[in-house]
Design a protein around this motif. Sequence first.
Motif, PDB file in Angstrom:
ATOM      1  N   ASP A 106      -8.008   3.164  22.291  1.00 41.10           N
ATOM      2  CA  ASP A 106      -6.759   2.669  22.867  1.00 41.10           C
ATOM      3  C   ASP A 106      -6.929   2.518  24.382  1.00 41.10           C
ATOM      4  O   ASP A 106      -7.978   2.886  24.937  1.00 41.10           O
ATOM      5  CB  ASP A 106      -5.585   3.589  22.452  1.00 41.10           C
TER       6      ASP A 106
ATOM      7  N   ARG B 198      -8.609   6.905  23.956  1.00 36.68           N
ATOM      8  CA  ARG B 198      -8.579   7.760  22.759  1.00 36.68           C
ATOM      9  C   ARG B 198      -8.841   6.931  21.513  1.00 36.68           C
ATOM     10  O   ARG B 198      -8.356   5.792  21.388  1.00 36.68           O
ATOM     11  CB  ARG B 198      -7.207   8.441  22.643  1.00 36.68           C
ATOM     12  N   PRO B 199      -9.579   7.508  20.529  1.00 32.63           N
ATOM     13  CA  PRO B 199      -9.927   6.721  19.351  1.00 32.63           C
ATOM     14  C   PRO B 199      -8.762   6.543  18.379  1.00 32.63           C
ATOM     15  O   PRO B 199      -7.892   7.407  18.279  1.00 32.63           O
ATOM     16  CB  PRO B 199     -11.025   7.570  18.695  1.00 32.63           C
ATOM     17  N   TYR B 200      -8.764   5.410  17.695  1.00 28.16           N
ATOM     18  CA  TYR B 200      -7.876   5.234  16.545  1.00 28.16           C
ATOM     19  C   TYR B 200      -8.640   4.467  15.476  1.00 28.16           C
ATOM     20  O   TYR B 200      -9.690   3.893  15.759  1.00 28.16           O
ATOM     21  CB  TYR B 200      -6.550   4.571  16.933  1.00 28.16           C
ATOM     22  N   TYR B 201      -8.127   4.474  14.272  1.00 28.39           N
ATOM     23  CA  TYR B 201      -8.895   4.010  13.114  1.00 28.39           C
ATOM     24  C   TYR B 201      -8.077   3.060  12.246  1.00 28.39           C
ATOM     25  O   TYR B 201      -6.938   3.370  11.882  1.00 28.39           O
ATOM     26  CB  TYR B 201      -9.312   5.210  12.252  1.00 28.39           C
ATOM     27  N   TRP B 202      -8.685   1.931  11.887  1.00 31.88           N
ATOM     28  CA  TRP B 202      -8.109   1.020  10.896  1.00 31.88           C
ATOM     29  C   TRP B 202      -8.842   1.213   9.572  1.00 31.88           C
ATOM     30  O   TRP B 202     -10.072   1.193   9.523  1.00 31.88           O
ATOM     31  CB  TRP B 202      -8.269  -0.444  11.323  1.00 31.88           C
ATOM     32  N   LEU B 203      -8.061   1.368   8.509  1.00 37.91           N
ATOM     33  CA  LEU B 203      -8.649   1.443   7.175  1.00 37.91           C
ATOM     34  C   LEU B 203      -9.093   0.052   6.725  1.00 37.91           C
ATOM     35  O   LEU B 203      -8.305  -0.898   6.746  1.00 37.91           O
ATOM     36  CB  LEU B 203      -7.610   2.004   6.187  1.00 37.91           C
TER      37      LEU B 203
ATOM     38  N   GLU C 297     -13.340   1.998  13.918  1.00 35.63           N
ATOM     39  CA  GLU C 297     -12.942   2.879  15.023  1.00 35.63           C
ATOM     40  C   GLU C 297     -12.816   2.077  16.306  1.00 35.63           C
ATOM     41  O   GLU C 297     -13.735   1.352  16.687  1.00 35.63           O
ATOM     42  CB  GLU C 297     -13.984   4.005  15.196  1.00 35.63           C
TER      43      GLU C 297
ATOM     44  N   GLY D 225       0.803  -1.220   0.000  1.00 31.35           N
ATOM     45  CA  GLY D 225       0.000   0.000   0.000  1.00 31.35           C
ATOM     46  C   GLY D 225       0.829   1.260   0.000  1.00 31.35           C
ATOM     47  O   GLY D 225       0.305   2.349   0.232  1.00 31.35           O
TER      48      GLY D 225
ATOM     49  N   GLU E 296     -14.502   2.756   1.216  1.00 30.06           N
ATOM     50  CA  GLU E 296     -13.798   2.643   2.490  1.00 30.06           C
ATOM     51  C   GLU E 296     -14.750   2.549   3.665  1.00 30.06           C
ATOM     52  O   GLU E 296     -15.841   3.114   3.659  1.00 30.06           O
ATOM     53  CB  GLU E 296     -12.888   3.852   2.719  1.00 30.06           C
ATOM     54  N   GLU E 297     -14.275   1.861   4.648  1.00 32.76           N
ATOM     55  CA  GLU E 297     -14.900   1.898   5.956  1.00 32.76           C
ATOM     56  C   GLU E 297     -13.754   2.029   6.946  1.00 32.76           C
ATOM     57  O   GLU E 297     -12.664   1.509   6.711  1.00 32.76           O
ATOM     58  CB  GLU E 297     -15.678   0.603   6.210  1.00 32.76           C
ATOM     59  N   PHE E 298     -13.987   2.736   8.030  1.00 36.63           N
ATOM     60  CA  PHE E 298     -12.950   2.870   9.052  1.00 36.63           C
ATOM     61  C   PHE E 298     -13.438   2.205  10.324  1.00 36.63           C
ATOM     62  O   PHE E 298     -14.519   2.493  10.820  1.00 36.63           O
ATOM     63  CB  PHE E 298     -12.592   4.338   9.283  1.00 36.63           C
TER      64      PHE E 298
ATOM     65  N   TRP F 291     -12.480   1.189  -4.290  1.00 36.20           N
ATOM     66  CA  TRP F 291     -12.749   0.732  -2.937  1.00 36.20           C
ATOM     67  C   TRP F 291     -13.751   1.666  -2.266  1.00 36.20           C
ATOM     68  O   TRP F 291     -13.611   2.885  -2.341  1.00 36.20           O
ATOM     69  CB  TRP F 291     -11.450   0.713  -2.116  1.00 36.20           C
TER      70      TRP F 291
END
Lengths: 259, 259
Positions: free
Chosen positions: A202, A206-211, A199, A47, A195-197, A193
């Motif tokens: 941690d 706090r939020p984090y995001y996977w593609l 969410e 990627g 996309e969806e993230f 594509w």
Amino acid sequence: MKKQHSRPNILVVNDDGITAPGIKNLIEAVKELGNVVVVAPDGPQSGMGHAITIGKPMRFNKVDLYEGVEMYKCSGTPVDCVKLAVNKIFKGKKPDLCVSGINHGLNNSINVIYSGTMSAAVEGAIEGIPSIGFSLDDYAEEADFSHCLKYVKSIAQQVLDNGLPQATLLNVNFPKGNGIKGIKICRQANAKWAEEFDERQDPYGRPYYWLTGVFQNNDKGEDTDVWALDHGYVSVVPVQFDLTAHHAIPLLNSWTFND
Amino acid sequence: MKKQHSRPNILVVNDDGITAPGIKNLIEAVKELGNVVVVAPDGPQSGMGHAITIGKPMRFNKVDLYEGVEMYKCSGTPVDCVKLAVNKIFKGKKPDLCVSGINHGLNNSINVIYSGTMSAAVEGAIEGIPSIGFSLDDYAEEADFSHCLKYVKSIAQQVLDNGLPQATLLNVNFPKGNGIKGIKICRQANAKWAEEFDERQDPYGRPYYWLTGVFQNNDKGEDTDVWALDHGYVSVVPVQFDLTAHHAIPLLNSWTFND
């Protein structure tokens, strides 16, 4: 370009990293065709698209993984690997062929633009080297590449014998498993594509995001790489790096700008 | 696409990072044209090409930098910023325009393929959003963008009014300084970088390498972006993301593969 009479020099690169089974299979397939030199990332670089390393320096070291194969690992991107190979190893005497892959996972359709594997092949072509990217419809580390090897050899041999039209390269994708019906020359399907993230939180709240995403193909053309792969063929798409939309120039010339 | 009758939504992105003067200038230029939302990397991401973040998660946070402007920073690449904007902010209701930049440094010719600024605009176009990348021939942090702003507004307004042909976007580059002669619609010059690697030793005696290079243009065409910029014009190149070299398909169909 004329048929090669001396033993050709072949640069092998990838984006899954130098220890990936895909590049080992690619080395096996092409080492009968010429002198192989491998330059690959020291870890996964999927990627990475056409990224280059300009804000920090790179490491570049010789490694000894497979007997009798000259190999180097690089801390940079797949495109950096090609640039380093041309500049530091071949030193201006360009290799006769650049092959990239075999990628663990398809790089058909719009994936050509996100793929480190394909971007390395594109960089080879920018450098004036006949170049081919290879990818298999299987993301698994333990993917079986055995059914790809005779096609890799055959396509690489054709490119060594005939060259490629100026400023073009090949994007080759393999279906999974045996029972391949043959090779189809295709165009890139018009797909994308959605996309969806994913969410998550941690351990500190706090939020984090996977593609993540879903591949959406609305292109029903039977001349596309998606169609060929769905129907059991190896897809071969000629790729170019002139991104100019030449057909749009007359329309833009009809616009009036307030300048 | 028809003329916008309600106030358009405009997504602003870049690759130099959310605090770069270039994006501040771009926000200033387009905020009169519509409702601006900014999503930009939290640090420099030059040369990231069309890279996406798939091996690790991303951070994505609202920030408050410029009064009255909705802004978000993202730890991912410029392309990630566009994907996050479409998915998390616009939530499927696509913006009417995506503008990227203004980049500190040219993205003419082959640079379109290495540039995070241009790749963000390409991603906007893949998402179906009329998209424009803007770049200035000045790498300096303190670059003067003031002479670009009326052209940014004029070109953005044209795209809002007329849309763009399907699957195309615009790559706009500005010469440095005043005295611009006008806008030229161009093709991408056929030029490349000749790389050099600056080899140094770390404090432990181990080598590391900085990528450097020289831009080499052998394309003398007066219809290229390089020519336009050299002669004091703003260059506008229509860009496409179908990389198929359609002209090469008949030749490849004449090849015989051992399959």
